[in-house]
Design a protein around this motif. Structure first.
Motif, mmCIF file in Angstrom:
data_model
loop_
_atom_site.group_PDB
_atom_site.id
_atom_site.type_symbol
_atom_site.label_atom_id
_atom_site.label_comp_id
_atom_site.label_asym_id
_atom_site.label_seq_id
_atom_site.Cartn_x
_atom_site.Cartn_y
_atom_site.Cartn_z
ATOM 1 N N THR A 148 8.614 14.696 -15.369
ATOM 2 C CA THR A 148 7.860 14.147 -14.243
ATOM 3 C C THR A 148 8.837 13.447 -13.300
ATOM 4 O O THR A 148 9.945 13.078 -13.691
ATOM 5 N N THR A 149 8.406 13.274 -12.043
ATOM 6 C CA THR A 149 9.356 12.765 -11.054
ATOM 7 C C THR A 149 8.661 11.985 -9.955
ATOM 8 O O THR A 149 7.426 11.958 -9.874
ATOM 9 N N ASP A 150 9.476 11.348 -9.105
ATOM 10 C CA ASP A 150 9.022 10.659 -7.901
ATOM 11 C C ASP A 150 9.707 11.295 -6.698
ATOM 12 O O ASP A 150 10.889 11.660 -6.771
ATOM 13 N N VAL A 151 8.972 11.385 -5.599
ATOM 14 C CA VAL A 151 9.520 11.922 -4.352
ATOM 15 C C VAL A 151 9.144 10.995 -3.207
ATOM 16 O O VAL A 151 7.989 10.562 -3.111
ATOM 17 N N ILE A 152 10.112 10.663 -2.362
ATOM 18 C CA ILE A 152 9.872 9.888 -1.145
ATOM 19 C C ILE A 152 9.933 10.839 0.038
ATOM 20 O O ILE A 152 10.919 11.579 0.191
ATOM 21 N N ASN A 183 4.981 12.280 -8.431
ATOM 22 C CA ASN A 183 4.419 11.115 -7.747
ATOM 23 C C ASN A 183 4.996 11.076 -6.334
ATOM 24 O O ASN A 183 6.217 11.078 -6.168
ATOM 25 N N VAL A 184 4.138 11.036 -5.338
ATOM 26 C CA VAL A 184 4.563 11.165 -3.939
ATOM 27 C C VAL A 184 4.370 9.837 -3.214
ATOM 28 O O VAL A 184 3.288 9.238 -3.267
ATOM 29 N N PHE A 185 5.416 9.403 -2.512
ATOM 30 C CA PHE A 185 5.368 8.144 -1.762
ATOM 31 C C PHE A 185 5.889 8.354 -0.342
ATOM 32 O O PHE A 185 6.947 8.956 -0.172
ATOM 33 N N PRO A 186 5.175 7.851 0.664
ATOM 34 C CA PRO A 186 5.764 7.823 1.998
ATOM 35 C C PRO A 186 6.818 6.728 2.044
ATOM 36 O O PRO A 186 6.639 5.664 1.427
ATOM 37 N N TYR A 187 7.913 6.978 2.736
ATOM 38 C CA TYR A 187 8.943 5.950 2.857
ATOM 39 C C TYR A 187 8.355 4.694 3.484
ATOM 40 O O TYR A 187 7.632 4.747 4.484
ATOM 41 N N LYS A 208 2.403 11.019 7.004
ATOM 42 C CA LYS A 208 1.108 11.343 6.407
ATOM 43 C C LYS A 208 0.968 12.847 6.193
ATOM 44 O O LYS A 208 0.482 13.296 5.146
ATOM 45 N N LYS A 209 1.406 13.622 7.170
ATOM 46 C CA LYS A 209 1.319 15.089 7.056
ATOM 47 C C LYS A 209 2.184 15.584 5.896
ATOM 48 O O LYS A 209 1.763 16.460 5.113
ATOM 49 N N ARG A 210 3.366 15.029 5.764
ATOM 50 C CA ARG A 210 4.262 15.460 4.690
ATOM 51 C C ARG A 210 3.762 15.013 3.318
ATOM 52 O O ARG A 210 3.900 15.734 2.331
ATOM 53 N N VAL A 211 3.161 13.824 3.259
ATOM 54 C CA VAL A 211 2.564 13.368 1.995
ATOM 55 C C VAL A 211 1.471 14.333 1.552
ATOM 56 O O VAL A 211 1.402 14.724 0.380
ATOM 57 N N CYS A 212 0.609 14.726 2.487
ATOM 58 C CA CYS A 212 -0.486 15.662 2.145
ATOM 59 C C CYS A 212 0.066 16.977 1.625
ATOM 60 O O CYS A 212 -0.458 17.546 0.651
#
Length: 414
Positions: free
Chosen positions: A280-284, A311-315, A336-340
């Motif tokens: 599993t991972t995190d992405v900014i 797990n996705v996070f906006p910077y 927001k578009k990239r998070v979606c």
């Protein structure tokens, strides 16, 4: 003063925060406090705060205000990273007591003195008794350009091995079936001449805990010697490694200390040794200067890995960090578009990973039973549901996995 002081604890953020809240709860119980839910009119409301993003900051303020609205007479206490970072703001908000990451260690004694408690643990712990979080390390010596953690947690420090072993033994004696080792950078564990590999060996050799899980490692911490320990079935088949970006140019601006190739090499080592492993991972997304091409490099990278969860996070700009001052801040609309986009990918990748276990049997640690439905987790941290006339909570049993269901799989107990 009354002995039966009612205390509510809420926790935001990482597993390290959760581990510290569990430890605090035990200490408060030993003073004679009774743990209650925040809505049950506590005498003391404690929020273990997070400051990894501006959203976490906002949520901390919201929960503290809500506690006062529910009960104007409650003593509100803010501890943790946001309390370390924004103590003056929280005091101005009306929080009764603000303690940072060092000061929170004094909280049990402060409450004991304030309410003239004489001690005595008379109430059951209000935490799930299936999986316990154990802190083994704190602080970070790295200086990723976006991260506020080194400012609020300080430099790396490790818990003595004897204390870790004692905690694991206590949790096993209390009936926990699994422990999760947590820290800011647990791969940098270094105490009593032992590093993370030796710590894991000590736990495997000197405790009876049935499942041992580690919370997070960095790609450069994955070595063949470390992975050789996974011949033991007690070590969970699950690794969390934060990626943050699949574009090397972004990783350099983030000062992450590894490349995409380094990350893939670590994954290759893991998958060669541990069949059916979950990573599993995190992405900014939306890091300063992130172009469309760089964002799509991250998307492509994640498509080719086979992550079990992303797990996705906006910077989120953190004042005082290098990245907050960088040029090319990405607009909220683009983030927001990239998070979606990334969330849609994350959902599909999780479905693909989970589907590989359909028509197979895996062991599940059952953690809840509600309305005749059991739920728990496999060694890979895949959530499993099943019909259960009997409450099998805190048992480990074999399950035939039948189909994708909700955020995991539906199975049949064997």
């Amino acid at each position: 003063m009354p002995q039966d002081i009612r205390v509510a604890i809420e926790t935001l953020g990482c597993k390290l925060n959760q581990a510290e809240s569990e430890m605090l709860a035990r200490q408060l119980m030993a003073t004679g406090c009774r743990l209650v839910l925040p809505e049950e009119q506590p005498d003391v409301y404690i929020l273990n705060t997070c400051s990894v993003t501006h959203v976490a900051d906002r949520k901390s303020r919201h929960l503290l205000r809500m506690a006062k609205r529910r009960n104007p007479h409650v003593m509100t206490v803010a501890i943790g990273c946001y309390a370390e970072y924004a103590a003056q703001m929280l005091r101005a908000l009306g929080v009764d007591l603000v303690l940072g990451n060092e000061g929170k260690l004094r909280l049990p004694q402060i409450i004991r003195d304030k309410f003239a408690l004489s001690g005595g643990c008379r109430h059951a712990l209000a935490y799930n008794r299936t999986r316990a979080l154990i802190k083994v390390q704190d602080g970070c010596n790295w200086r990723c350009s976006y991260c506020i953690v080194p400012q609020v947690r300080g430099r790396e420090k490790s818990v003595p091995v004897c204390e870790v072993l004692s905690d694991v033994k206590k949790r096993a004696k209390e009936g926990y079936r699994e422990v999760v080792l947590t820290g800011t950078e647990i791969g940098s564990f270094n105490a009593d001449g032992m590093k993370i590999k030796e710590l894991l060996q000590q736990i495997l050799e000197n405790t009876t805990i049935e499942r041992l899980r580690i919370s997070s490692l960095q790609p450069y911490e994955i070595t063949p010697d470390l992975l050789a320990l996974w011949h033991s079935q007690r070590l969970c088949r699950h690794f969390h490694m934060s990626l943050q970006s699949g574009a090397d140019s972004v990783l350099r601006r983030m000062k992450r200390g590894y490349s995409g190739a380094d990350y893939k090499n670590a994954l290759t080592l893991i998958k060669a040794v541990i069949p059916d492993v979950a990573v599993t991972t995190d992405v900014i997304v939306g890091f300063p200067g992130e172009t469309e091409d760089e964002f799509h490099e991250t998307v492509d990278f994640c498509c080719n890995i086979g992550f079990a969860r992303i797990n996705v996070f906006p910077y989120s700009p953190r004042p005082g960090t290098e990245a907050a001052m960088m040029e090319g801040q990405v607009s909220a609309f683009v983030k927001k578009k990239r998070v979606c986009c990334m969330l849609a990918l994350a959902k599909e990748e999780s479905r693909i990973f989970n589907s590989r276990f359909v028509d197979r049997e895996l062991l599940v640690l059952w953690e809840q039973s509600q309305n005749g439905v059991l739920s728990g987790y496999t060694s890979q941290y895949v959530r499993v549901y099943a019909s259960g006339g009997d409450d099998l909570t805190n048992t480990i049993g074999s399950v035939r996995l039948l189909k994708i269901y909700k955020d995991g799989l539906w199975g049949e107990t064997q």
